[in-house]
Design a protein around this motif. Sequence first.
Motif: not given
Length: 64
Positions: A36-43
């Motif tokens: 939820p803190l958007e720390k890991q880009n999974r693209a």
Amino acid sequence: MIDGRFKLILPAGAKSDQPFATIPNMPELYDLKTDPLEKQNRAAEKPDVVERLKALQSSFWKFD
């Protein structure tokens, strides 16, 4: 673009004069359920989700 648990951020041709603002140069995909803190880009791990959300966004917005 947010769809369910995923949030997609696409690069844009914008520039910011704010020192704290960042503009991605590649797509960013976050799993809001597990990150939820958007720390890991999974693209890179989920290119199918990136393409699905890009297509969904394109159906709402027309880009030049």
